[in-house]
Motif scaffolding. Structure first.
Motif, PDB file in Angstrom:
ATOM      1  N   TRP A  39       0.831  -1.201   0.000  1.00  0.00           N
ATOM      2  CA  TRP A  39       0.000   0.000   0.000  1.00  0.00           C
ATOM      3  C   TRP A  39       0.869   1.255   0.000  1.00  0.00           C
ATOM      4  N   TYR A  40       1.947   1.229   0.751  1.00  0.00           N
ATOM      5  CA  TYR A  40       2.844   2.376   0.811  1.00  0.00           C
ATOM      6  C   TYR A  40       3.372   2.715  -0.586  1.00  0.00           C
ATOM      7  N   ALA A  41       3.737   1.683  -1.340  1.00  0.00           N
ATOM      8  CA  ALA A  41       4.237   1.894  -2.696  1.00  0.00           C
ATOM      9  C   ALA A  41       3.144   2.441  -3.609  1.00  0.00           C
ATOM     10  N   LEU A  75       0.255   7.185  -6.576  1.00  0.00           N
ATOM     11  CA  LEU A  75      -0.774   8.191  -6.318  1.00  0.00           C
ATOM     12  C   LEU A  75      -0.233   9.483  -5.697  1.00  0.00           C
ATOM     13  N   ASP A  76       1.074   9.546  -5.472  1.00  0.00           N
ATOM     14  CA  ASP A  76       1.726  10.765  -4.957  1.00  0.00           C
ATOM     15  C   ASP A  76       1.079  11.302  -3.682  1.00  0.00           C
ATOM     16  N   ALA A  77       0.724  10.381  -2.763  1.00  0.00           N
ATOM     17  CA  ALA A  77       0.044  10.784  -1.532  1.00  0.00           C
ATOM     18  C   ALA A  77       0.996  11.393  -0.508  1.00  0.00           C
ATOM     19  N   ASN A  78       2.281  11.081  -0.620  1.00  0.00           N
ATOM     20  CA  ASN A  78       3.291  11.618   0.298  1.00  0.00           C
ATOM     21  C   ASN A  78       2.966  11.299   1.758  1.00  0.00           C
ATOM     22  N   LEU A  79       2.664  10.029   2.010  1.00  0.00           N
ATOM     23  CA  LEU A  79       2.327   9.569   3.362  1.00  0.00           C
ATOM     24  C   LEU A  79       3.504   8.814   3.964  1.00  0.00           C
ATOM     25  N   VAL A 119      -8.255   7.197   3.065  1.00  0.00           N
ATOM     26  CA  VAL A 119      -7.049   7.989   2.796  1.00  0.00           C
ATOM     27  C   VAL A 119      -7.315   9.133   1.829  1.00  0.00           C
ATOM     28  N   PHE A 120      -8.098   8.863   0.785  1.00  0.00           N
ATOM     29  CA  PHE A 120      -8.238   9.854  -0.294  1.00  0.00           C
ATOM     30  C   PHE A 120      -9.625  10.498  -0.366  1.00  0.00           C
ATOM     31  N   GLY A 121     -10.568   9.996   0.449  1.00  0.00           N
ATOM     32  CA  GLY A 121     -11.921  10.532   0.398  1.00  0.00           C
ATOM     33  C   GLY A 121     -12.822   9.732  -0.531  1.00  0.00           C
ATOM     34  N   LYS A 122     -14.111   9.845  -0.287  1.00  0.00           N
ATOM     35  CA  LYS A 122     -15.096   9.101  -1.067  1.00  0.00           C
ATOM     36  C   LYS A 122     -15.191   9.676  -2.482  1.00  0.00           C
ATOM     37  N   ASP A 123     -15.380   8.796  -3.444  1.00  0.00           N
ATOM     38  CA  ASP A 123     -15.581   9.169  -4.852  1.00  0.00           C
ATOM     39  C   ASP A 123     -14.352   9.780  -5.508  1.00  0.00           C
ATOM     40  N   LYS A 135      -8.411  -1.557 -10.373  1.00  0.00           N
ATOM     41  CA  LYS A 135      -7.030  -1.626 -10.858  1.00  0.00           C
ATOM     42  C   LYS A 135      -6.035  -1.394  -9.732  1.00  0.00           C
ATOM     43  N   LEU A 136      -6.285  -0.383  -8.896  1.00  0.00           N
ATOM     44  CA  LEU A 136      -5.390  -0.107  -7.776  1.00  0.00           C
ATOM     45  C   LEU A 136      -5.339  -1.284  -6.812  1.00  0.00           C
ATOM     46  N   SER A 137      -6.496  -1.904  -6.585  1.00  0.00           N
ATOM     47  CA  SER A 137      -6.574  -3.045  -5.677  1.00  0.00           C
ATOM     48  C   SER A 137      -5.752  -4.224  -6.202  1.00  0.00           C
TER      49      SER A 137
END
Length: 223
Positions: free
Chosen positions: A30-32, A38-42, A62-66, A75-77
């Motif tokens: 998930w971190y990757a 996704l450039d979340a910078n977490l 993490v990113f919000g609904k929708d 695809k992400l999953s």
């Protein structure tokens, strides 16, 4: 914490962190995805705290609904699970003592099931990779429930599939949200300390004991 004088008719196992010690590999995957794709910078610890529930629920927290379409979530999953399996495959193994514990439970006619928020793609990877399917009378995955843990649906469906009353089931879990799910289902719980520390479970009254693996002699009292 209760005395271990409970004689269950069924064992319900969470999978990740409970039958296999793999949560680090899920977090790494998930971190990757979150940072590289996704450039979340977490930071790593922030990602680790979100490691429960279905994949789409993790993304929503993490990113919000929708934020993502259904196709993007899918695809992400899959990308995340492929990263996880590639990283964990060389280390795929049951937690120490579990192989003998499963054999003993079967010999004692205790029914067994998996109740997990994992998708079938990952459950099959573990169950068939470790050749433990014959021990299991039921598997409840993320695809089988409307709401994942801490909602009790996962464990209630597993108990129903085994035709065992919830009060006669013992859940093995590694995460507070899973213990809460068992509590709401009316089930007692044994906690594996693979992923979380004991103080993180202090709010739950259904815990019989804590173990680091299945070689713990306290488990002998269950039979």
């Amino acid at each position: 914490m209760h005395d271990l004088n409970f004689k269950p008719k069924a064992f319900l196992f969470d999978l990740n962190g409970t039958m296999i010690d793999d949560m680090e590999y899920h977090t790494q995957a998930w971190y990757a995805v979150m940072n590289e794709d996704l450039d979340a910078n977490l930071d790593y610890e922030t990602v680790k705290k979100e490691m429960y529930g279905k994949n789409h629920e993790v993304l929503e927290r993490v990113f919000g609904k929708d934020k993502f379409s259904d196709e993007e979530v899918k695809k992400l999953s899959i990308d995340k699970e492929k990263r996880y399996q590639e990283g964990y495959l060389p280390h795929l193994a049951l937690i120490d003592g579990l192989a003998n514990f499963l054999k003993r439970a079967r010999n004692e006619n205790i029914k067994m099931a998996i109740g997990s928020a994992a998708i079938p793609f990952n459950i099959d990877f573990v169950v068939d990779g470790l050749k433990i399917r014959d021990y299991l009378s039921a598997i409840v995955s993320a695809d089988d429930v409307e709401i994942s843990k801490p909602n009790p649906e996962t464990f209630l469906k597993a108990a129903a599939a085994l035709q065992v009353h919830p009060k006669d089931c013992l859940v093995f879990e590694d995460a507070p949200k899973g213990v809460e799910s068992a509590l709401l289902a009316g089930m007692k719980c044994v906690v594996l300390t693979t992923t979380h520390t004991m103080p993180e479970f202090e709010d739950y009254s259904n815990i019989l004991t804590f173990i680091s693996d299945y070689n713990d002699p306290k488990l002998n009292t269950l039979f």
